[in-house]
Design an enzyme around this catalytic site. Sequence first.
Site, PDB file in Angstrom:
ATOM      1  N   GLY A  90     -17.549   1.963  -2.631  1.00  0.00           N
ATOM      2  CA  GLY A  90     -18.171   3.459  -2.497  1.00  0.00           C
ATOM      3  C   GLY A  90     -19.321   3.577  -3.144  1.00  0.00           C
ATOM      4  O   GLY A  90     -20.211   4.572  -2.753  1.00  0.00           O
ATOM      5  N   LEU A 137     -22.231   1.928  -2.737  1.00  0.00           N
ATOM      6  CA  LEU A 137     -23.338   1.478  -1.923  1.00  0.00           C
ATOM      7  C   LEU A 137     -23.775   3.217  -0.931  1.00  0.00           C
ATOM      8  O   LEU A 137     -24.498   2.872  -0.193  1.00  0.00           O
ATOM      9  CB  LEU A 137     -23.214   0.435  -1.225  1.00  0.00           C
ATOM     10  N   SER A 170     -14.006  -3.778   1.003  1.00  0.00           N
ATOM     11  CA  SER A 170     -14.821  -3.014   0.143  1.00  0.00           C
ATOM     12  C   SER A 170     -16.391  -3.201   0.562  1.00  0.00           C
ATOM     13  O   SER A 170     -17.259  -3.574  -0.251  1.00  0.00           O
ATOM     14  CB  SER A 170     -14.680  -3.361  -1.212  1.00  0.00           C
ATOM     15  N   PRO A 171     -16.524  -3.300   2.139  1.00  0.00           N
ATOM     16  CA  PRO A 171     -17.958  -3.398   2.323  1.00  0.00           C
ATOM     17  C   PRO A 171     -18.838  -2.544   1.803  1.00  0.00           C
ATOM     18  O   PRO A 171     -20.075  -2.805   1.730  1.00  0.00           O
ATOM     19  CB  PRO A 171     -17.838  -3.530   3.644  1.00  0.00           C
ATOM     20  N   LEU A 172     -18.545  -1.397   1.273  1.00  0.00           N
ATOM     21  CA  LEU A 172     -19.376  -0.340   0.657  1.00  0.00           C
ATOM     22  C   LEU A 172     -19.405  -0.329  -0.773  1.00  0.00           C
ATOM     23  O   LEU A 172     -19.734   0.535  -1.519  1.00  0.00           O
ATOM     24  CB  LEU A 172     -19.076   1.145   1.167  1.00  0.00           C
ATOM     25  N   GLY A 223     -24.206   5.760  -2.192  1.00  0.00           N
ATOM     26  CA  GLY A 223     -25.449   6.425  -2.910  1.00  0.00           C
ATOM     27  C   GLY A 223     -24.752   7.585  -3.547  1.00  0.00           C
ATOM     28  O   GLY A 223     -25.505   8.194  -4.298  1.00  0.00           O
ATOM     29  N   LYS A 224     -23.257   7.841  -3.562  1.00  0.00           N
ATOM     30  CA  LYS A 224     -22.928   9.099  -4.135  1.00  0.00           C
ATOM     31  C   LYS A 224     -22.937   9.020  -5.624  1.00  0.00           C
ATOM     32  O   LYS A 224     -22.642  10.126  -6.349  1.00  0.00           O
ATOM     33  CB  LYS A 224     -21.412   9.235  -3.795  1.00  0.00           C
ATOM     34  N   TYR A 279       0.925  -0.967   0.014  1.00  0.00           N
ATOM     35  CA  TYR A 279      -0.098  -0.015   0.078  1.00  0.00           C
ATOM     36  C   TYR A 279       0.827   1.159  -0.004  1.00  0.00           C
ATOM     37  O   TYR A 279       1.827   1.530   0.932  1.00  0.00           O
ATOM     38  CB  TYR A 279      -0.813   0.006   1.215  1.00  0.00           C
TER      39      TYR A 279
END
Length: 329
Positions: free
Chosen positions: A214, A216, A209-211, A218-219, A53
Site C-alpha cells: 500500500g 506505493l 503486494s505489488p503496491l 502515496g498514501k 485467510y
Amino acid sequence: MEQRHLGRTGLRVSRIGLGTLSWGRDTDEHEAAELVKVFWDAGGTLVDTADVYGGGEAEYLLGQLLERLVPRRDLVIATKAGSVPDPDPDRRFDGSRGHLLSALDASLARLGTDYVDLWQVHAFDSRTPLEETLQALDIAVTTGRARYVGVANFCGWQLAKAATWQLAAPGTRARLAGTQMEYSLLQRGVEREVLPAALDLGVGLLPSSPLGRGVLTGKYRHGVPADSRGASGHLAPFVEPYLDGAAQRIVEAVATAADGLAVTPAQVALAWVRDRPGVAAPVVGARTAQQLRAALSVEGLTLPDEIRRALDDVSAPVHRYPDQDWSTL
C-alpha cells in the site's frame, strides 16, 4: 482485460488478479460481493485465496458468491494450503501429503466446487521431504481436484529443486505452473534468483503486494492515515518496513512519474510490475471497490521506456552478488 498464459501452460489468467487476504476479517460479505462484481465486470478472472485467510472465511465467502453472482466457469480460482496456525515459528508450515490433501478437501468444501484451477503450496516445509509434498500436488491433479499446481514463498533454489524433481520423477503428471512471491518497486529481491529460475523453468510469477503493501499508492507520504493498514493494530508491522527513507525516495519518484503522466502513483507502480519479464498477473489485495476500480484502471497504461528505466534505477536492489576480482589471487 488482457489475458495471459500462466508460465508455459494452457491456463490463461487476467493480467491483474484479485487477492482475498482481508476477506472475513477486514472485508465482509457485502464488500466482497462488490469486489468480485467490479472485478468480473472489468474482465478479471484470477481470484487468489488461501485456506488460512480469515481462518477459512475468505474461501467460504468466495464460495457463497459463485453462481449467485459470477458463474464458476468464468473465474480462475487459486488457493493455497500448507500454512498452519501454530505459534511456534518452526511449525507454521506443514507440507506433508496427509495435511495438504486434507486441506484441499476442506478448501473445496468451503468454496463449494469440485476443483480449483490453481492449487499452491503456501510455503516450503523443511521438515517434510520435498518429494512427499510434490506427490500431493500430483495426486490433486490426477484426481481432478486441481487443474494446475504451483508454489508460494519458495526461494530460488527451492523452486528449482521442486521443478527439477517433477521433471525427473517417472510418471509425474503435475508440473509447476506458477510461483507467488512478493514483488514491487519496494521489494525486488525476487530478481536475484526466483525470477531467473521461473523464467528458465517456464513457471509464471504471480507477484503479491505489488503496491508495496500500500505504500506505493502515496498514501503514506505525509504520515499514516487513520483508516490505513499502517494504522491497524494487526497490519501495522506489515507496513512499517516500507516507511523508511529508502522507500520514501522510491515513492517520490513514482509520484513524480505519475504527475508527468497524469495518472496515479498506484497506476504507475502496478504497470511497472505487471509488465516485468516473467510476470503473469500481480495480485491486488484491494479492501474496497473504490480501491479496486483504481487498480483496474491501469489496464490502458503502458509506461514509456524512459520512465520505466528511471524507476528501474531508483529502485535498484542494493545487495548484489559480490564480484570476484580474480586478478588479486
